[in-house]
Design a protein around this motif. Structure first.
Motif, PDB file in Angstrom:
ATOM      1  N   GLU A 214      41.067  20.482  33.983  1.00 21.50           N
ATOM      2  CA  GLU A 214      39.698  20.579  34.252  1.00 21.50           C
ATOM      3  C   GLU A 214      39.165  21.666  35.192  1.00 21.50           C
ATOM      4  O   GLU A 214      38.195  22.393  34.916  1.00 21.50           O
ATOM      5  N   THR A 215      39.942  21.968  36.252  1.00 24.98           N
ATOM      6  CA  THR A 215      39.989  23.060  37.010  1.00 24.98           C
ATOM      7  C   THR A 215      39.930  24.484  36.280  1.00 24.98           C
ATOM      8  O   THR A 215      39.062  25.394  36.478  1.00 24.98           O
ATOM      9  N   LEU A 216      40.910  24.455  35.448  1.00 21.10           N
ATOM     10  CA  LEU A 216      41.083  25.676  34.650  1.00 21.10           C
ATOM     11  C   LEU A 216      40.025  26.020  33.631  1.00 21.10           C
ATOM     12  O   LEU A 216      39.759  26.871  32.954  1.00 21.10           O
ATOM     13  N   GLY A 217      39.283  24.719  33.120  1.00 19.11           N
ATOM     14  CA  GLY A 217      38.555  24.815  32.123  1.00 19.11           C
ATOM     15  C   GLY A 217      39.083  24.536  30.732  1.00 19.11           C
ATOM     16  O   GLY A 217      38.218  25.094  29.794  1.00 19.11           O
ATOM     17  N   VAL A 218      39.983  24.071  30.470  1.00 15.72           N
ATOM     18  CA  VAL A 218      40.661  24.211  29.202  1.00 15.72           C
ATOM     19  C   VAL A 218      40.831  22.442  28.780  1.00 15.72           C
ATOM     20  O   VAL A 218      41.900  21.878  29.356  1.00 15.72           O
ATOM     21  N   PRO A 219      40.122  22.038  27.895  1.00 19.01           N
ATOM     22  CA  PRO A 219      40.261  20.758  27.542  1.00 19.01           C
ATOM     23  C   PRO A 219      41.641  20.334  26.439  1.00 19.01           C
ATOM     24  O   PRO A 219      41.996  21.395  25.966  1.00 19.01           O
ATOM     25  N   PRO A 220      42.200  19.184  26.150  1.00 24.82           N
ATOM     26  CA  PRO A 220      42.930  19.160  25.595  1.00 24.82           C
ATOM     27  C   PRO A 220      42.851  19.139  24.160  1.00 24.82           C
ATOM     28  O   PRO A 220      41.472  19.054  23.858  1.00 24.82           O
ATOM     29  N   LEU A 221      43.546  19.607  23.172  1.00 25.79           N
ATOM     30  CA  LEU A 221      43.082  19.443  21.878  1.00 25.79           C
ATOM     31  C   LEU A 221      43.359  17.925  21.301  1.00 25.79           C
ATOM     32  O   LEU A 221      42.385  17.837  20.334  1.00 25.79           O
ATOM     33  N   LEU A 222      44.172  17.374  21.616  1.00 24.79           N
ATOM     34  CA  LEU A 222      44.274  15.773  21.460  1.00 24.79           C
ATOM     35  C   LEU A 222      44.312  15.074  22.599  1.00 24.79           C
ATOM     36  O   LEU A 222      45.071  15.467  23.542  1.00 24.79           O
ATOM     37  N   GLY A 223      43.856  14.010  22.651  1.00 24.11           N
ATOM     38  CA  GLY A 223      44.077  12.931  23.669  1.00 24.11           C
ATOM     39  C   GLY A 223      42.968  13.298  25.027  1.00 24.11           C
ATOM     40  O   GLY A 223      42.082  13.893  24.897  1.00 24.11           O
ATOM     41  N   PRO A 249      54.408   7.434  34.471  1.00 24.70           N
ATOM     42  CA  PRO A 249      55.092   7.858  33.586  1.00 24.70           C
ATOM     43  C   PRO A 249      54.346   8.313  32.062  1.00 24.70           C
ATOM     44  O   PRO A 249      54.727   7.424  30.943  1.00 24.70           O
ATOM     45  N   VAL A 250      53.460   9.047  32.067  1.00 29.59           N
ATOM     46  CA  VAL A 250      52.661   9.691  31.201  1.00 29.59           C
ATOM     47  C   VAL A 250      52.920  11.212  31.172  1.00 29.59           C
ATOM     48  O   VAL A 250      53.400  11.987  32.163  1.00 29.59           O
ATOM     49  N   ALA A 251      52.760  11.602  30.004  1.00 33.51           N
ATOM     50  CA  ALA A 251      53.081  13.373  29.668  1.00 33.51           C
ATOM     51  C   ALA A 251      52.052  13.914  28.762  1.00 33.51           C
ATOM     52  O   ALA A 251      51.430  13.391  28.010  1.00 33.51           O
ATOM     53  N   ILE A 252      51.856  14.973  28.882  1.00 32.51           N
ATOM     54  CA  ILE A 252      50.969  15.958  28.235  1.00 32.51           C
ATOM     55  C   ILE A 252      51.789  17.222  27.403  1.00 32.51           C
ATOM     56  O   ILE A 252      52.654  17.570  28.313  1.00 32.51           O
ATOM     57  N   LEU A 253      51.886  17.176  26.249  1.00 32.52           N
ATOM     58  CA  LEU A 253      52.944  18.237  25.659  1.00 32.52           C
ATOM     59  C   LEU A 253      52.012  19.480  25.472  1.00 32.52           C
ATOM     60  O   LEU A 253      50.835  19.553  25.120  1.00 32.52           O
ATOM     61  N   MET A 286      47.988  20.111  24.614  1.00 30.91           N
ATOM     62  CA  MET A 286      46.886  20.958  24.849  1.00 30.91           C
ATOM     63  C   MET A 286      46.901  22.036  23.559  1.00 30.91           C
ATOM     64  O   MET A 286      47.903  21.948  22.601  1.00 30.91           O
ATOM     65  N   PRO A 287      45.909  22.817  23.704  1.00 32.98           N
ATOM     66  CA  PRO A 287      45.580  23.740  22.358  1.00 32.98           C
ATOM     67  C   PRO A 287      46.619  24.821  22.332  1.00 32.98           C
ATOM     68  O   PRO A 287      47.426  24.927  23.275  1.00 32.98           O
ATOM     69  N   PRO A 288      46.884  25.534  21.214  1.00 27.96           N
ATOM     70  CA  PRO A 288      47.628  26.593  21.082  1.00 27.96           C
ATOM     71  C   PRO A 288      47.444  27.752  22.004  1.00 27.96           C
ATOM     72  O   PRO A 288      46.192  27.921  22.223  1.00 27.96           O
ATOM     73  N   GLY A 289      48.277  28.409  22.583  1.00 31.10           N
ATOM     74  CA  GLY A 289      48.192  29.418  23.491  1.00 31.10           C
ATOM     75  C   GLY A 289      47.801  29.077  24.922  1.00 31.10           C
ATOM     76  O   GLY A 289      48.208  29.874  25.810  1.00 31.10           O
ATOM     77  N   PHE A 290      47.753  27.736  25.186  1.00 30.67           N
ATOM     78  CA  PHE A 290      47.717  27.671  26.572  1.00 30.67           C
ATOM     79  C   PHE A 290      48.977  27.198  27.542  1.00 30.67           C
ATOM     80  O   PHE A 290      49.888  26.704  26.858  1.00 30.67           O
ATOM     81  N   ASP A 291      49.205  27.949  28.600  1.00 32.57           N
ATOM     82  CA  ASP A 291      50.473  28.035  29.067  1.00 32.57           C
ATOM     83  C   ASP A 291      50.353  28.063  30.635  1.00 32.57           C
ATOM     84  O   ASP A 291      49.169  28.053  31.171  1.00 32.57           O
ATOM     85  N   ASN A 292      51.288  27.748  31.263  1.00 36.29           N
ATOM     86  CA  ASN A 292      51.116  27.482  32.712  1.00 36.29           C
ATOM     87  C   ASN A 292      51.103  28.862  33.425  1.00 36.29           C
ATOM     88  O   ASN A 292      52.097  29.877  33.261  1.00 36.29           O
TER      89      ASN A 292
END
Length: 909
Positions: A214-223, A249-253, A286-292
């Protein structure tokens, strides 16, 4: 029209009547009048009486009408002005004529196209990188509101550190400062062995707190993203066996991992993947192209636990291990946010005695990711690319200008046949447009390849959040600049000729092709500027090359040749205590050491030349403290090692006892680097006791220094045996294997040994230590190679341009040279004349270039190592190179000048 002598009265009247009856307007009227006068002047010079010329000419009225009809037919046949309009058919005809003219001059066409392609391609590539890294905002909504948050010393704001758990938790509540705030575990790269069914693989994970996306302003593609409870699990303890530092123990891919594991199936939500033998529920993609943007590329994200453990260490006030990113509220400036944050921290410190004096430091996120050194490097390389573009433009301009000056008779003939000024200029435009299209297409191809070459050359030199992509704006800028130069210098000779009477040119024969003083001065100025720009580049490239040479000459302290490194990460669930982990590493090292060709094997928590890591406090516990002397805490980098690590990388124990000679089942021992001797003053360090890592250790030996980074920085370093420190945490050790020859073939055998010990473990990132050392110099290599390529390109263009001017000068002065040689001049004097002309072009360019290089060299200071920007050697080398360029450029034309056939030249006149 050129000034002409007055004809006899009877001929003047005839010319006036013919012009009047022809009904012509300017500029055709002037052209026909010049042709009539030239005809009558030739007759008078041949001895014909004026009256006889009038009789031979015939009726002026009939002649005038005949001329008018002929000029009209000529305009239609050759595409007359038509009132300044041109149809598609006529435009196509001009382009076909341009193609034929260029085909008849293949050498000229090839050189111009290649020059355009190189200039446009080089600038397209480097401007694309500059645009992506420096100019283009980060790929997040309102990126100017994003800040990186550090903790800084109160008396030195530039001395920054990572964040602590308690301060990160506090910052998340400061609504006056941050609209959103999140913490990221970026102290080191996190990895996990992922299993889905029977498919093990190693992935990179990034623990983050709730609110990160949310800080970066990028919502997930799913979930969904993480929630607060997952950063603060009940009881303050992470789930049993979970990855260190995680909450629930949850994860976002990442989108890429989701596609690889699940084929982009939305049913992946709710599925379970095992990370280090612990099941994690997938809650988002996360959506395509989003990276750390902070550090390594991420395959998955897990919650970062901000709760403090029972011992108060995991998120205590003394543990600096998190990065912070915040989004400022709209309307709040960075300065105001910093002032508010400092005031809030003062209250936090007053309420917590352990908080210390280090407080929040806010930096714009874009500037932080790019960094001052990288920003300076890219601007310098962009300046170099602009100089290449300038050199290419000058070279093209010189070629086009010379070609235009050599086409006087062609332009005069077209004018005499009825082509007006606009049609002549359109012909030049058509020819230049063809060159621009072909050269631009080749430049776009080179630019596309250049961007990929830059990324392949040094991917570590560019931040991950800003990946360059070829853009139309950058390409059009470079192409537009070269086309403007091409058109400007191409049209100049055509404009000059369109104002010159065709009869003057046609009557003068080859003498009209002689370049005038003004035109020669223009061409000379172009070459001087070329030489100056190229010399600046060569000087800068030489400075960077000497700097990189100094970097590579640094004694890295270790012997990286034939050393294989790899990682094996032990899941906490299967290796719950330190003894289990130590036994695994001990057995693995014994097995690897027994393989053929292996000299030594060991492991370490952080390799040399990889930057700072685990910067802890150390304190000398003096045994002779009776004199009241107290020692204070100092900083030191901690390295946990096992086996024969020091032998594997070539580090020697210069004083004291080697680790192989010590019983590690007894008292805790450590080894310290030579730089750490300052802790003990004049006291012998071996045998002294120190406090570090929460324990007391006895110094058993002094180890050779190993540089912290590519610039050879040395810092205090202590080496703790894994056998005595394995219980502190599940240390991620990098295995090091010294081989007698190329260690590459050992990889598969080592992989088999690991599989026989634990089939679910992954041999991760096998790399040569020499490659790791080389990658630490990626940014310096990137700048050096690119600047060298630019300098070589500019040097080549300068050589071509200088040679072209000198060769053209010799060709245009053939008559003068023929006369000189007819009057007794020998070959040596003619060669000397041409060589002096070459020196007159080269020396001013060298002087101007040296001044420019000297003034611009200070910009390189932040990139240079081991060499001063005012070092005389690069300037002397560049001067020598361009003196040689000038000599070579002048020598061949000088030789050609001595082969002028005097009789043929004078006979042609």
């Amino acid at each position: 029209m050129s000034a002409a002598r007055r004809l006899p009265e009877v001929l003047e009247e005839l010319v006036a009547r013919v012009i009047a009856d022809a009904g012509l307007e300017l500029p055709e009227r002037g052209d026909v009048e010049s042709e009539l006068r030239a005809h009558f002047e030739d007759g008078i010079e041949a001895g014909v009486e004026p009256e006889e010329l009038v009789r031979r000419f015939g009726d002026p009225v009939t002649a005038g009408r005949r001329i008018a009809r002929a000029r009209a037919r000529a305009r239609r046949a050759h595409g007359g002005d038509g009132g300044g309009r041109m149809g598609a058919t006529e435009m196509g005809r001009e382009i076909r004529h341009a193609l034929r003219r260029l085909a008849r001059a293949p050498a000229f066409t090839l050189v111009v196209v290649l020059t355009l392609a190189l200039g446009v391609g080089a600038n397209t590539a480097i401007f694309t990188v500059l645009d992506a890294v420096v100019l283009r905002p980060l790929p997040y909504p309102s990126p100017d509101r994003l800040v990186r948050v550090y903790e800084a010393a109160p008396d030195d704001p530039g001395n920054v550190n990572y964040l602590r758990g308690p301060t990160s938790a506090a910052y998340r509540t400061w609504a006056e400062v941050f609209d959103r705030f999140a913490a990221i575990y970026t102290y080191s790269q996190q990895g996990a062995d992922l299993t889905l069914g029977d498919r093990p693989m190693r992935i990179t994970i990034v623990p983050v707190t709730a609110g990160y996306f949310e800080t970066l302003g990028v919502p997930p593609l799913l979930g969904r993203t993480f929630v607060e409870a997952e950063s603060f699990p009940p009881g303050g303890e992470p789930p049993e066996g979970a990855v260190a530092g995680s909450g629930a123990p949850v994860a976002i891919l990442s989108n890429e991992l989701w596609e690889e594991l699940f084929g982009a199936d939305p049913a992946a939500l709710g599925a379970t993947v095992h990370l280090n033998d612990v099941g994690y529920e997938i809650v988002g993609v996360m959506p395509p192209g989003f990276d750390n943007p902070f550090g390594p590329s991420a395959d998955a994200w897990i919650p970062q636990n901000l709760a403090t453990d029972a011992a108060g260490r995991a998120n205590g006030w003394g543990n600096y291990y998190l990065s912070g990113v915040g989004r400022l509220p709209e309307g709040l400036s960075l300065a105001a946010a910093q002032e508010r944050a400092s005031a809030l921290y003062a209250r936090l410190k007053a309420a917590n005695a352990d908080a210390g004096d280090w407080g929040p430091r806010l930096e714009p996120l874009h500037a932080d990711l790019v960094g001052p050194t990288r920003r300076t490097m890219l601007w310098i390389l962009t300046g170099a690319a602009v100089l290449v573009l300038l050199t290419a433009c000058l070279n093209v301009a010189n070629l086009i200008f010379a070609r235009g000056l050599g086409r006087d008779r062609d332009v005069a003939l077209r004018s005499a046949l009825g082509s007006g000024r606009s049609r002549i200029l359109l012909g030049v435009l058509a020819e230049n447009a063809v060159l621009a299209v072909v050269g631009g297409a080749a430049g776009l191809t080179l630019g596309w390849a250049g961007v990929r070459a830059l990324l392949a050359l040094a991917p570590e030199a560019l931040p991950r959040a800003t990946q360059p992509e070829l853009g139309a704006a950058v390409f059009l800028f470079a192409l537009g600049t070269t086309v403007l130069a091409l058109l400007g210098f191409g049209l100049a000779p055509a404009l000059r000729m369109s104002r010159t009477a065709p009869a003057d040119v046609l009557r003068s024969g080859d003498r009209a092709a002689t370049v005038g003083r003004k035109a020669r001065r223009v061409r000379n100025a172009l070459v001087v500027t070329q030489v100056a720009a190229a010399l600046v580049l060569v000087t800068g490239a030489t400075l960077l090359a000497r700097s990189f040479s100094a970097l590579t000459a640094i004694d890295v302290g270790v012997d990286p040749e034939d050393v294989l490194t790899f990682e094996v990460h032990l899941p906490q669930a299967r290796y719950p205590d330190g003894d289990d982990r130590h036994r695994f590493h001990e057995e693995l090292e014994e097995r690897v050491a027994s393989l053929p060709g292996v000299e030594a094997t060991g492991a370490v928590s952080w390799l040399p030349m990889s930057g700072p890591y685990h910067n802890w406090g150390i304190r000398w516990l003096r045994d002779d403290a009776a004199d009241g002397t107290r020692t204070s805490w100092s900083g030191t980098n901690v390295r946990v090692f096992s086996g024969a690590y020091l032998d594997a990388v070539g580090l020697s124990v210069v004083r004291g006892t080697s680790p192989s000679e010590v019983d590690l089942d007894g008292e805790p021992f450590l080894w310290i680097s030579e730089t750490g001797l300052d802790l003990f003053g004049d006291v012998e360090p071996v045998g002294q006791r120190v406090s570090v890592g929460g324990g007391t250790w006895r110094v058993m030996g002094i180890v050779e220094d190993a540089p912290l980074d590519a610039r050879g920085r040395l810092v205090r370093t202590v080496y703790l045996p894994h056998a005595q420190f394995a219980s502190d945490r599940n240390w991620s050790l990098v295995q090091t294997v010294k081989a007698q020859r190329d260690p590459g073939p050992l990889r598969e055998e080592i992989r088999r040994q690991i599989a026989s010990m634990d089939g679910d473990l992954v041999l991760y990132r096998p790399r040569l230590l020499s490659d790791i050392v080389g990658s630490s110099r990626a940014q310096d290599r990137f700048a050096t190679v690119l600047m060298g390529a630019f300098a070589l390109l500019a040097l080549t263009l300068s050589l071509v341009g200088t040679y072209g001017v000198l060769a053209g000068s010799v060709a245009s002065r053939r008559r003068e040279i023929g006369i000189r040689m007819a009057l007794g001049a020998d070959g040596a004097s003619v060669r000397g004349m041409v060589l002096r002309y070459g020196a007159a072009l080269t020396l001013p360019g060298i002087l101007i270039g040296l001044a420019g290089a000297f003034m611009g060299a200070r910009l390189l200071d932040t990139l240079l190592f081991g060499v001063a920007s005012r070092d005389a050697a690069p300037y002397a080398l560049a001067t020598g190179i361009f003196l040689l360029v000038g000599l070579l450029s002048a020598w061949l034309p000088a030789q050609r000048a001595t082969r002028v056939e005097t009789v043929r030249v004078l006979g042609a006149e």
